[in-house]
Every structure is written in structure tokens, then in C-alpha cells.
Design a protein around this motif. Structure first.
Motif, PDB file in Angstrom:
ATOM      1  N   GLU A  32       0.860  -1.181   0.000  1.00  8.59           N
ATOM      2  CA  GLU A  32       0.000   0.000   0.000  1.00  8.59           C
ATOM      3  C   GLU A  32       0.896   1.230   0.000  1.00  8.59           C
ATOM      4  OE1 GLU A  32      -3.587  -0.069   2.501  1.00  8.59           O
ATOM      5  OE2 GLU A  32      -2.824  -1.989   3.261  1.00  8.59           O
ATOM      6  N   ILE A  33       0.412   2.294  -0.642  1.00 12.27           N
ATOM      7  CA  ILE A  33       1.148   3.555  -0.684  1.00 12.27           C
ATOM      8  C   ILE A  33       0.287   4.608  -0.010  1.00 12.27           C
ATOM      9  CG2 ILE A  33       2.255   5.301  -2.120  1.00 12.27           C
ATOM     10  CD1 ILE A  33       3.595   2.541  -2.317  1.00 12.27           C
ATOM     11  N   GLY A  34       0.853   5.238   0.999  1.00  9.28           N
ATOM     12  CA  GLY A  34       0.141   6.265   1.744  1.00  9.28           C
ATOM     13  C   GLY A  34       0.564   7.657   1.317  1.00  9.28           C
ATOM     14  N   VAL A  35       0.034   8.629   2.023  1.00  7.56           N
ATOM     15  CA  VAL A  35       0.343  10.030   1.761  1.00  7.56           C
ATOM     16  C   VAL A  35       1.858  10.228   1.798  1.00  7.56           C
ATOM     17  CG1 VAL A  35       0.005  12.384   2.620  1.00  7.56           C
ATOM     18  CG2 VAL A  35      -1.882  10.740   2.691  1.00  7.56           C
ATOM     19  N   ALA A  36       2.357  11.068   0.924  1.00 13.58           N
ATOM     20  CA  ALA A  36       3.780  11.380   0.799  1.00 13.58           C
ATOM     21  C   ALA A  36       4.610  10.162   0.404  1.00 13.58           C
ATOM     22  CB  ALA A  36       4.329  12.019   2.080  1.00 13.58           C
ATOM     23  N   GLY A  37       3.965   9.161  -0.206  1.00  9.74           N
ATOM     24  CA  GLY A  37       4.688   8.000  -0.702  1.00  9.74           C
ATOM     25  C   GLY A  37       5.124   7.002   0.347  1.00  9.74           C
ATOM     26  N   LYS A  38       4.543   7.089   1.532  1.00 12.08           N
ATOM     27  CA  LYS A  38       4.901   6.161   2.622  1.00 12.08           C
ATOM     28  C   LYS A  38       4.440   4.753   2.267  1.00 12.08           C
ATOM     29  CE  LYS A  38       6.526   5.934   6.876  1.00 12.08           C
ATOM     30  NZ  LYS A  38       7.871   6.273   7.198  1.00 12.08           N
ATOM     31  N   ILE A  39       5.352   3.791   2.348  1.00 15.55           N
ATOM     32  CA  ILE A  39       5.085   2.412   1.974  1.00 15.55           C
ATOM     33  C   ILE A  39       4.629   1.596   3.175  1.00 15.55           C
ATOM     34  CG2 ILE A  39       6.174   0.262   1.158  1.00 15.55           C
ATOM     35  CD1 ILE A  39       8.101   2.065  -0.466  1.00 15.55           C
ATOM     36  N   LYS A  40       3.581   0.806   2.946  1.00 17.99           N
ATOM     37  CA  LYS A  40       3.142  -0.162   3.949  1.00 17.99           C
ATOM     38  C   LYS A  40       3.135  -1.525   3.263  1.00 17.99           C
ATOM     39  CE  LYS A  40      -0.592  -1.448   7.065  1.00 17.99           C
ATOM     40  NZ  LYS A  40      -1.962  -1.182   7.503  1.00 17.99           N
ATOM     41  N   VAL A  41       3.870  -2.474   3.843  1.00 17.34           N
ATOM     42  CA  VAL A  41       3.923  -3.844   3.348  1.00 17.34           C
ATOM     43  C   VAL A  41       3.406  -4.727   4.468  1.00 17.34           C
ATOM     44  CG1 VAL A  41       5.487  -5.685   2.631  1.00 17.34           C
ATOM     45  CG2 VAL A  41       5.874  -3.361   1.826  1.00 17.34           C
ATOM     46  N   HIS A  42       2.473  -5.636   4.130  1.00 16.47           N
ATOM     47  CA  HIS A  42       1.905  -6.478   5.191  1.00 16.47           C
ATOM     48  C   HIS A  42       1.372  -7.784   4.629  1.00 16.47           C
ATOM     49  CE1 HIS A  42      -2.303  -5.459   4.103  1.00 16.47           C
ATOM     50  NE2 HIS A  42      -1.772  -4.299   3.730  1.00 16.47           N
ATOM     51  N   LYS A  43       1.177  -8.739   5.529  1.00 17.74           N
ATOM     52  CA  LYS A  43       0.655 -10.063   5.175  1.00 17.74           C
ATOM     53  C   LYS A  43      -0.824 -10.179   5.510  1.00 17.74           C
ATOM     54  CE  LYS A  43       4.332 -13.232   4.769  1.00 17.74           C
ATOM     55  NZ  LYS A  43       4.174 -14.511   4.134  1.00 17.74           N
ATOM     56  N   GLY A  44      -1.598  -9.176   5.182  1.00 18.64           N
ATOM     57  CA  GLY A  44      -3.042  -9.258   5.399  1.00 18.64           C
ATOM     58  C   GLY A  44      -3.635 -10.406   4.612  1.00 18.64           C
ATOM     59  N   ALA A  45      -4.891 -10.688   4.880  1.00 19.26           N
ATOM     60  CA  ALA A  45      -5.578 -11.783   4.191  1.00 19.26           C
ATOM     61  C   ALA A  45      -5.550 -11.568   2.680  1.00 19.26           C
ATOM     62  CB  ALA A  45      -7.028 -11.865   4.675  1.00 19.26           C
ATOM     63  N   ALA A  46      -5.439 -12.663   1.949  1.00 17.36           N
ATOM     64  CA  ALA A  46      -5.491 -12.594   0.492  1.00 17.36           C
ATOM     65  C   ALA A  46      -6.838 -12.010   0.074  1.00 17.36           C
ATOM     66  CB  ALA A  46      -5.293 -13.982  -0.107  1.00 17.36           C
ATOM     67  N   LEU A  47      -6.849 -11.230  -0.979  1.00 16.30           N
ATOM     68  CA  LEU A  47      -8.084 -10.669  -1.519  1.00 16.30           C
ATOM     69  C   LEU A  47      -8.364 -11.368  -2.843  1.00 16.30           C
ATOM     70  CD1 LEU A  47     -10.365  -8.593  -1.300  1.00 16.30           C
ATOM     71  CD2 LEU A  47      -8.905  -7.001  -2.539  1.00 16.30           C
ATOM     72  N   GLU A  48      -9.498 -12.046  -2.916  1.00 20.36           N
ATOM     73  CA  GLU A  48      -9.865 -12.810  -4.108  1.00 20.36           C
ATOM     74  C   GLU A  48      -8.744 -13.764  -4.520  1.00 20.36           C
ATOM     75  OE1 GLU A  48     -11.013  -9.779  -6.934  1.00 20.36           O
ATOM     76  OE2 GLU A  48     -13.015  -9.649  -6.062  1.00 20.36           O
ATOM     77  N   GLY A  49      -8.091 -14.332  -3.507  1.00 21.31           N
ATOM     78  CA  GLY A  49      -7.039 -15.300  -3.759  1.00 21.31           C
ATOM     79  C   GLY A  49      -5.667 -14.716  -4.035  1.00 21.31           C
ATOM     80  N   HIS A  50      -5.521 -13.394  -3.930  1.00 22.71           N
ATOM     81  CA  HIS A  50      -4.243 -12.761  -4.277  1.00 22.71           C
ATOM     82  C   HIS A  50      -3.578 -12.080  -3.086  1.00 22.71           C
ATOM     83  CE1 HIS A  50      -4.868 -13.447  -8.514  1.00 22.71           C
ATOM     84  NE2 HIS A  50      -6.098 -12.946  -8.390  1.00 22.71           N
TER      85      HIS A  50
END
Length: 167
Positions: A68-86
Motif C-alpha cells: 500500500e502507498i500512503g500520503v507522501a509515498g509512505k510504503i506499507k507492506v503487510h501479510k493481510g488476508a489474500a483478496l480474491e485469492g491474491h
């Protein structure tokens, strides 16, 4: 190949950051980033949590993690649940960009199976951003572009050789 072709057509001074979700075999993302980096003037790397992506830089979602990319280009990387298998999910990435950048967002969907990214394109549209979608007829696999076109209000649809011109 199409991804490298698009990135190589962009100048090293490209004024926006780029974030990519690529469905690949586990362990391939680092090699992909290196290969893409060698074919463009842009800096390409695997995204790291809490880092920032700047204009002229490209980040790729790490293996089996959402980006995910937040305000000012802040990166968030996480192992959340797959969405539609992805996981990673193009829809999750595009929704985050729409939320953070609104009408300044651009979402691009290229060749692929399934519908990952289609709902993300709808989020970009709803935020007033632009959607650019590879023509399903020129795509190696046209399912994802077809699904994205169905979700976008006024997408720019073009052949793979011309997509960089719309960014």
C-alpha cells in the motif's frame, strides 16, 4: 516484457513514483526488480515497509505481501488476508493510491488472469483519477484487462506498445 517496455519508455526524471503488483512465482520478485532496474533509467526495487517511494522510483510488492502507498509515498507492506485469492493484491494497492492521492492517481492494468485490480480501478475512478488499461486483444492474457474495463467509467484502453504515452 511489457512492464520493462513501459518503464524503459519513461524518462529517468519521471515526476511520479510507481508501485507495482506482479503475480509471480515465490522467490522471483527480487530478480524481477533487478531485471527491470537494468532496463530503465528509473530506480526499481522491492518495497520495504515504512520506506518512502519518491518520483522516478519504482517499488514492487514483495513475495506474498500486500503493498500500500500512503500520503507522501509512505510504503506499507503487510501479510493481510489474500483478496480474491491474491497476495499481493492489485486491488489493495490501487485502493490505497486512490485514498492517498485522489484525483492525482493513475491506475494501470496489464495482462493477467482473473480480476485482480478491477475493483481498485473503480476506486481510482471514484477518486477522480485516471485509469489506463491494456487492450485485452493485445494482452497475453486478456481477463484482467476485460474485468478492469468493466469496472472503469472512462478508461484509456490502448495496445501494449502505446501505454507509456498515457502516463
Amino acid at each position: 516484457q511489457i512492464l520493462r517496455s513501459i518503464l524503459s519508455a519513461l524518462p529517468a526524471t519521471f515526476p511520479f513514483p510507481i508501485a507495482i503488483v506482479q503475480h509471480t512465482a515465490h522467490g522471483f520478485t527480487t530478480a524481477l526488480a533487478s531485471w527491470l532496474d537494468g532496463g530503465t533509467g528509473l530506480k526499481v526495487r522491492v518495497a520495504q515497509d515504512r520506506d518512502t517511494v519518491e518520483p522516478g522510483q519504482v517499488v514492487i510488492a514483495p513475495d506474498d505481501q500486500h503493498l500500500e502507498i500512503g500520503v507522501a509515498g509512505k510504503i506499507k507492506v503487510h501479510k493481510g488476508a489474500a483478496l480474491e485469492g491474491h497476495r499481493p493484491s492489485g486491488t489493495i494497492l490501487l485502493r490505497s493510491i486512490a485514498s492517498s492521492f485522489g484525483a492525482r492517481s493513475i491506475g494501470v492494468i496489464l495482462s493477467g488472469m482473473g480480476r485482480d485490480g478491477a475493483d481498485g480501478v473503480a476506486s481510482i475512478d471514484a477518486a477522480g483519477g485516471r485509469t489506463v488499461i491494456e487492450n485485452p486483444e493485445s494482452a497475453t492474457v486478456g481477463a484482467m484487462p476485460r474485468e478492469a474495463i468493466a469496472c472503469a467509467r472512462e478508461p484509456i484502453v490502448d495496445g501494449s506498445e502505446s501505454l507509456a504515452g498515457h502516463l
